[in-house]
Design a protein around this motif. Structure first.
Motif, PDB file in Angstrom:
ATOM      1  N   GLY A  42      38.316  27.484  29.248  1.00 42.95           N
ATOM      2  CA  GLY A  42      37.183  27.105  30.064  1.00 42.95           C
ATOM      3  C   GLY A  42      36.392  28.192  30.925  1.00 42.95           C
ATOM      4  N   ASP A  43      35.799  27.963  32.193  1.00 40.31           N
ATOM      5  CA  ASP A  43      35.315  28.794  33.073  1.00 40.31           C
ATOM      6  C   ASP A  43      35.852  28.987  34.444  1.00 40.31           C
ATOM      7  OD1 ASP A  43      34.490  26.418  34.163  1.00 40.31           O
ATOM      8  OD2 ASP A  43      32.529  26.960  33.925  1.00 40.31           O
ATOM      9  N   SER A  44      37.302  28.618  34.480  1.00 39.44           N
ATOM     10  CA  SER A  44      38.014  28.942  35.623  1.00 39.44           C
ATOM     11  C   SER A  44      38.482  30.499  35.360  1.00 39.44           C
ATOM     12  CB  SER A  44      39.347  28.124  35.520  1.00 39.44           C
ATOM     13  OG  SER A  44      39.142  26.854  36.171  1.00 39.44           O
ATOM     14  N   ARG A  45      38.564  31.046  36.260  1.00 43.54           N
ATOM     15  CA  ARG A  45      38.753  32.561  36.359  1.00 43.54           C
ATOM     16  C   ARG A  45      39.836  33.427  37.030  1.00 43.54           C
ATOM     17  NH1 ARG A  45      32.454  34.337  37.554  1.00 43.54           N
ATOM     18  NH2 ARG A  45      31.540  33.573  35.292  1.00 43.54           N
ATOM     19  N   CYS A  46      40.433  34.305  36.670  1.00 45.83           N
ATOM     20  CA  CYS A  46      41.302  35.184  37.348  1.00 45.83           C
ATOM     21  C   CYS A  46      40.539  36.536  37.740  1.00 45.83           C
ATOM     22  CB  CYS A  46      42.680  35.316  36.557  1.00 45.83           C
ATOM     23  SG  CYS A  46      43.676  36.473  37.620  1.00 45.83           S
ATOM     24  N   TYR A  47      40.696  36.912  38.802  1.00 47.62           N
ATOM     25  CA  TYR A  47      40.217  38.316  39.469  1.00 47.62           C
ATOM     26  C   TYR A  47      41.194  38.796  39.730  1.00 47.62           C
ATOM     27  CZ  TYR A  47      35.213  36.642  39.275  1.00 47.62           C
ATOM     28  OH  TYR A  47      34.042  35.852  38.914  1.00 47.62           O
ATOM     29  N   ARG A  48      41.003  40.312  39.700  1.00 49.39           N
ATOM     30  CA  ARG A  48      42.077  41.256  40.328  1.00 49.39           C
ATOM     31  C   ARG A  48      41.215  42.389  41.312  1.00 49.39           C
ATOM     32  NH1 ARG A  48      45.051  44.392  36.289  1.00 49.39           N
ATOM     33  NH2 ARG A  48      43.052  45.456  36.145  1.00 49.39           N
ATOM     34  N   LEU A  49      41.752  42.611  42.514  1.00 45.85           N
ATOM     35  CA  LEU A  49      41.371  43.640  43.358  1.00 45.85           C
ATOM     36  C   LEU A  49      42.567  44.609  43.372  1.00 45.85           C
ATOM     37  CD1 LEU A  49      39.152  44.542  45.382  1.00 45.85           C
ATOM     38  CD2 LEU A  49      40.656  43.407  47.046  1.00 45.85           C
ATOM     39  N   ARG A  50      41.908  45.887  42.872  1.00 47.37           N
ATOM     40  CA  ARG A  50      42.819  46.726  42.752  1.00 47.37           C
ATOM     41  C   ARG A  50      42.174  47.981  43.223  1.00 47.37           C
ATOM     42  NH1 ARG A  50      45.802  47.989  37.270  1.00 47.37           N
ATOM     43  NH2 ARG A  50      47.205  46.475  38.175  1.00 47.37           N
ATOM     44  N   ASP A  51      42.728  48.827  44.326  1.00 49.36           N
ATOM     45  CA  ASP A  51      42.139  50.165  44.823  1.00 49.36           C
ATOM     46  C   ASP A  51      40.747  49.827  45.471  1.00 49.36           C
ATOM     47  OD1 ASP A  51      44.426  51.227  44.233  1.00 49.36           O
ATOM     48  OD2 ASP A  51      43.846  51.783  42.125  1.00 49.36           O
ATOM     49  N   GLY A  52      40.256  48.675  45.610  1.00 50.45           N
ATOM     50  CA  GLY A  52      39.098  48.329  46.250  1.00 50.45           C
ATOM     51  C   GLY A  52      38.007  47.939  45.219  1.00 50.45           C
ATOM     52  N   ALA A  53      38.531  47.920  43.939  1.00 48.56           N
ATOM     53  CA  ALA A  53      37.385  47.490  42.880  1.00 48.56           C
ATOM     54  C   ALA A  53      37.888  45.955  42.409  1.00 48.56           C
ATOM     55  CB  ALA A  53      37.575  48.230  41.780  1.00 48.56           C
ATOM     56  N   LEU A  54      36.934  45.186  42.415  1.00 48.27           N
ATOM     57  CA  LEU A  54      37.459  43.671  42.009  1.00 48.27           C
ATOM     58  C   LEU A  54      36.689  43.525  40.418  1.00 48.27           C
ATOM     59  CD1 LEU A  54      38.079  40.744  42.815  1.00 48.27           C
ATOM     60  CD2 LEU A  54      35.623  40.457  42.844  1.00 48.27           C
ATOM     61  N   GLN A  55      37.818  43.186  39.533  1.00 46.03           N
ATOM     62  CA  GLN A  55      37.615  42.779  37.932  1.00 46.03           C
ATOM     63  C   GLN A  55      38.256  41.609  37.708  1.00 46.03           C
ATOM     64  OE1 GLN A  55      40.255  45.479  35.847  1.00 46.03           O
ATOM     65  NE2 GLN A  55      39.301  44.905  33.914  1.00 46.03           N
ATOM     66  N   GLN A  56      37.028  40.953  36.779  1.00 52.58           N
ATOM     67  CA  GLN A  56      37.378  39.723  36.341  1.00 52.58           C
ATOM     68  C   GLN A  56      38.270  40.053  34.854  1.00 52.58           C
ATOM     69  OE1 GLN A  56      34.039  37.325  35.579  1.00 52.58           O
ATOM     70  NE2 GLN A  56      34.863  36.192  34.106  1.00 52.58           N
ATOM     71  N   LEU A  57      39.473  39.341  35.252  1.00 50.17           N
ATOM     72  CA  LEU A  57      40.336  39.418  34.004  1.00 50.17           C
ATOM     73  C   LEU A  57      40.151  38.351  32.958  1.00 50.17           C
ATOM     74  CD1 LEU A  57      43.649  40.222  36.208  1.00 50.17           C
ATOM     75  CD2 LEU A  57      41.961  41.728  35.163  1.00 50.17           C
ATOM     76  N   THR A  58      39.483  37.350  33.244  1.00 47.80           N
ATOM     77  CA  THR A  58      39.554  36.059  32.283  1.00 47.80           C
ATOM     78  C   THR A  58      37.849  36.427  31.679  1.00 47.80           C
ATOM     79  OG1 THR A  58      39.193  34.768  33.890  1.00 47.80           O
ATOM     80  CG2 THR A  58      41.166  34.723  33.077  1.00 47.80           C
ATOM     81  N   ARG A  59      37.817  35.824  30.590  1.00 48.89           N
ATOM     82  CA  ARG A  59      36.537  35.776  30.187  1.00 48.89           C
ATOM     83  C   ARG A  59      35.921  34.306  29.792  1.00 48.89           C
ATOM     84  NH1 ARG A  59      33.576  39.433  28.666  1.00 48.89           N
ATOM     85  NH2 ARG A  59      31.876  39.485  27.103  1.00 48.89           N
TER      86      ARG A  59
END
Length: 168
Positions: free
Chosen positions: A70-87
């Protein structure tokens, strides 16, 4: 359901569990939750049409195994940059992927809650599994659309950075 059953399975597997065994354990637990939700939806009129989305993360050593529906998500903050890991498994994401909508247009769409995968809707659920390397300073956010519908990625990045700063 997932937490309880997964904890039991992981205890049975012990410390020498392989990535494949972790994935199988997650799959069993998520599909078990799917069956429970579907049964509740089919046997009780007030639950008819009920479903939910899910994101689960298992950290082992320097790896993260993610499962989501579904649309529950995981994000990762690494070195000041936020990235969405799930689609997202949503109609809007499909439109973006097809080039029919831009992400900005999708933000203003009235079809934001149309998910294409969910727990409790069908007998079997298709789960996305992904594995990521984990670095010591990474910060992960696992959330439902209850958060991401309220604040955008830029605000979420600021919030994550604030949390990271306070943890140091």
């Amino acid at each position: 359901y997932v937490n309880t059953h997964l904890a039991r399975l992981l205890q049975e597997l012990g410390t020498d569990v392989t990535p494949t065994e972790l994935r199988i354990a997650l799959d069993l637990c998520i599909n078990g939750a799917n069956r429970s939700i579907l049964e509740a939806a089919l046997t009780s009129p007030q639950n008819l049409g009920m479903g939910t989305t899910l994101v689960v993360g298992l950290f082992r050593s320097d790896r993260l195994l993610l499962a989501h529906v579904g649309d529950s998500r995981c994000y990762r903050l690494r070195d000041g940059a936020l990235q969405q890991l799930t689609r997202d498994h949503s109609w809007l994401q499909e439109q973006i992927d097809a080039g029919l909508l831009t992400p900005q247009q999708a933000q203003h769409s009235e079809y934001g809650n149309l998910v294409t995968r969910a727990l409790g809707v069908e007998t079997m659920v298709q789960i996305d599994f992904n594995e990521f390397p984990v670095e010591p300073q990474d910060l992960y956010i696992l959330c439902s659309d209850g958060l991401t519908n309220m604040i955008g990625d830029d605000d979420l990045a600021v919030l994550a950075q604030t949390v990271e700063d306070r943890l140091r």
